[in-house]
Design a protein around this motif. Structure first.
Motif, PDB file in Angstrom:
ATOM      1  N   UNK A 112      26.896  61.792  18.795  1.00 58.48           N
ATOM      2  CA  UNK A 112      26.487  62.256  20.114  1.00 58.48           C
ATOM      3  C   UNK A 112      26.283  61.119  21.114  1.00 58.48           C
ATOM      4  N   UNK A 113      25.866  59.943  20.638  1.00 57.99           N
ATOM      5  CA  UNK A 113      25.549  58.850  21.561  1.00 57.99           C
ATOM      6  C   UNK A 113      26.762  58.407  22.366  1.00 57.99           C
ATOM      7  N   UNK A 114      27.943  58.685  21.815  1.00 56.00           N
ATOM      8  CA  UNK A 114      29.163  58.302  22.548  1.00 56.00           C
ATOM      9  C   UNK A 114      29.295  59.075  23.856  1.00 56.00           C
ATOM     10  N   UNK A 115      28.531  60.180  24.000  1.00 57.75           N
ATOM     11  CA  UNK A 115      28.591  60.991  25.220  1.00 57.75           C
ATOM     12  C   UNK A 115      27.420  60.696  26.164  1.00 57.75           C
ATOM     13  N   UNK A 116      26.705  59.628  25.867  1.00 62.33           N
ATOM     14  CA  UNK A 116      25.593  59.259  26.752  1.00 62.33           C
ATOM     15  C   UNK A 116      26.126  58.899  28.149  1.00 62.33           C
ATOM     16  N   UNK A 131      20.675  64.221  20.471  1.00 62.93           N
ATOM     17  CA  UNK A 131      20.943  62.859  19.998  1.00 62.93           C
ATOM     18  C   UNK A 131      19.645  62.134  19.636  1.00 62.93           C
ATOM     19  N   UNK A 132      18.675  62.124  20.596  1.00 65.83           N
ATOM     20  CA  UNK A 132      17.418  61.420  20.348  1.00 65.83           C
ATOM     21  C   UNK A 132      16.678  62.050  19.174  1.00 65.83           C
ATOM     22  N   UNK A 133      16.660  63.374  19.127  1.00 61.13           N
ATOM     23  CA  UNK A 133      15.975  64.066  18.029  1.00 61.13           C
ATOM     24  C   UNK A 133      16.577  63.687  16.678  1.00 61.13           C
ATOM     25  N   UNK A 134      17.895  63.549  16.649  1.00 60.98           N
ATOM     26  CA  UNK A 134      18.571  63.180  15.395  1.00 60.98           C
ATOM     27  C   UNK A 134      18.168  61.784  14.959  1.00 60.98           C
ATOM     28  N   UNK A 135      18.113  60.847  15.908  1.00 58.92           N
ATOM     29  CA  UNK A 135      17.716  59.478  15.582  1.00 58.92           C
ATOM     30  C   UNK A 135      16.259  59.426  15.126  1.00 58.92           C
ATOM     31  N   UNK A 136      15.405  60.155  15.848  1.00 59.21           N
ATOM     32  CA  UNK A 136      13.985  60.166  15.484  1.00 59.21           C
ATOM     33  C   UNK A 136      13.789  60.753  14.079  1.00 59.21           C
ATOM     34  N   UNK A 137      14.563  61.777  13.755  1.00 57.81           N
ATOM     35  CA  UNK A 137      14.436  62.402  12.431  1.00 57.81           C
ATOM     36  C   UNK A 137      14.907  61.446  11.342  1.00 57.81           C
ATOM     37  N   UNK A 138      15.938  60.675  11.645  1.00 58.74           N
ATOM     38  CA  UNK A 138      16.395  59.689  10.659  1.00 58.74           C
ATOM     39  C   UNK A 138      15.266  58.714  10.339  1.00 58.74           C
ATOM     40  N   UNK A 139      14.605  58.197  11.396  1.00 52.09           N
ATOM     41  CA  UNK A 139      13.521  57.236  11.178  1.00 52.09           C
ATOM     42  C   UNK A 139      12.337  57.882  10.457  1.00 52.09           C
ATOM     43  N   UNK A 140      12.122  59.156  10.716  1.00 46.90           N
ATOM     44  CA  UNK A 140      11.036  59.860  10.020  1.00 46.90           C
ATOM     45  C   UNK A 140      11.320  59.952   8.522  1.00 46.90           C
ATOM     46  N   UNK A 141      12.575  60.261   8.164  1.00 46.13           N
ATOM     47  CA  UNK A 141      12.938  60.429   6.751  1.00 46.13           C
ATOM     48  C   UNK A 141      13.196  59.102   6.055  1.00 46.13           C
ATOM     49  N   UNK A 142      13.656  58.109   6.816  1.00 49.00           N
ATOM     50  CA  UNK A 142      13.990  56.820   6.208  1.00 49.00           C
ATOM     51  C   UNK A 142      13.471  55.678   7.078  1.00 49.00           C
TER      52      UNK A 142
END
Length: 396
Positions: free
Chosen positions: A337-341, A356-367
């Motif tokens: 998604x970031x490619x469409x920023x 996009x931001x939610x996906x990144x934040x969730x990644x950091x939450x899980x890992x």
């Protein structure tokens, strides 16, 4: 004066002579111990195969009827058709092969000497034995030989195919793709109706294509060269053959189907067919629903690497739905998604597309300590977002 005389009796005389110190010769001489003979051999039936059960019996009683005959020496036949034992009394023996209570073969006038090692084989394929068989028995033997020959040839072929399969898998693992392709081309030529052989050939062809594409990028040449694309097409063709043959078999293997569809997805995506790749990964998930999260993640990663970002985002959502704890799926979604920023030309503010931001934040939450955590935190900070997870800069 009359003298009286007497004659000593045997026992009395012996006693007196012994007392007087006279020695008498022994009437019974001690016999030397007789060393037993070792007898052993192989028993072969009329079909030319080892007799794997029964026993070999030896006797010197030739006058009695078989049912009343005594067999002082009996030795079992093992699974290889061999027997072995000891005969303690030398002589001329009659040897017989028995299975249960039935006598199958015999050899007469077997001279057994003390201490010898004697080989006595029973070969029921010999002419004199075969001549005594009825026409029906001979016919059965020939039919058995034919079937056994066909089975032996089939087993030899299977053993050779297994050897080629093992060789190819080892070569694929070592990156020796040409060797694997040669082995599996031979295997599929010998048995073109075996699905797993085509799947393994596809693995070798896909590995060869990836290696060629990597070499092209290193040399700064076109990784989409027609020759390289053809390698991917060849791999896809092999995978599809493996899939079709597995589906048509008496017992289709879900594992084989899922693995082949998964690899087919890679081959199709890397030759530019993102739609076909998505279909392949979906079929892999159907074949093994318990691994759907992995297959959809593979779909998302393959599509992202192929530049099909929109399709990669869709596949990432499917992976997340199947396995909400798979952190890398959120990373791929964010990357797709970031490619469409967009960038505001007046303020230079970067605005990421929805999700996009939610996906990144969730990644950091899980890992929070994952291999992509620093990269993701940097992206969020770079677009003006605050990291909301437990991620701390400086962690691995």
């Amino acid at each position: 004066m009359k003298r009286f005389g007497w004659k000593m009796g045997g026992v009395l005389a012996a006693s007196l002579l012994a007392v007087a110190g006279w020695a008498l010769p022994s009437r019974v001489m001690a016999q030397a111990a007789v060393a037993p003979a070792t007898v052993h051999g192989h028993v072969q039936n009329a079909a030319g195969l080892p007799l794997t059960k029964g026993e070999v019996r030896f006797t010197t009683d030739r006058a009695s009827e078989e049912k009343n005959r005594k067999y002082p020496f009996v030795f079992p036949i093992d699974a290889n058709g061999d027997y072995k034992g000891s005969i303690t009394t030398p002589g001329s023996y009659l040897g017989l092969v028995f299975v249960d209570t039935k006598s199958l073969d015999f050899i007469d006038q077997i001279a057994v000497k003390a201490g010898e090692d004697k080989v006595i084989d029973f070969d029921m394929t010999r002419k004199e034995y075969m001549d005594k068989m009825t026409p029906e028995e001979k016919k059965q033997i020939e039919e058995f030989k034919k079937k056994n020959g066909e089975a032996t040839a089939a087993n030899a072929k299977i053993a050779n195919l297994n050897q080629l399969l093992t060789q190819a898998r080892a070569a694929n693992k070592a990156g020796n793709y040409d060797e694997a392709i040669t082995a599996m081309t031979t295997a599929t030529g010998a048995k073109p109706d075996e699905g797993i052989l085509w799947v393994t050939l596809g693995d070798a062809q896909l590995g060869s294509a990836d290696a060629a594409a990597k070499a092209a990028r290193t040399a700064h040449t076109n990784p989409s060269d027609p020759a390289i694309v053809q390698k991917y097409k060849d791999a896809a063709t092999s995978y599809q053959k493996g899939i079709d043959l597995n589906a048509a078999s008496k017992k289709p293997s879900p594992d084989t189907a899922a693995a082949a569809y998964n690899q087919l997805g890679q081959a199709l995506a890397k030759q530019g067919d993102s739609k076909g790749a998505s279909t392949a990964y979906e079929n892999a998930a159907k074949a093994q629903p318990e691994k759907a999260g992995m297959f959809f993640f593979n779909e998302a990663a393959t599509l992202l690497n192929s530049g099909a970002n929109d399709d990669a985002a869709v596949a990432a959502d499917k992976a997340i739905a199947a396995d909400p704890k798979r952190a890398d799926a959120y990373y791929i979604k964010g990357q797709a998604l970031i490619s469409k920023a967009t960038v505001d030309p007046k303020t230079s503010k970067i605005t990421a597309p929805p999700g996009c931001v939610d996906a990144y934040q969730k990644y950091l939450e899980l890992a929070p300590d994952g291999p992509r955590s620093q990269e993701v935190a940097g992206i969020l900070t770079g677009i003006g977002e605050t990291v909301t997870s437990k991620y701390k800069a400086g962690k691995k």
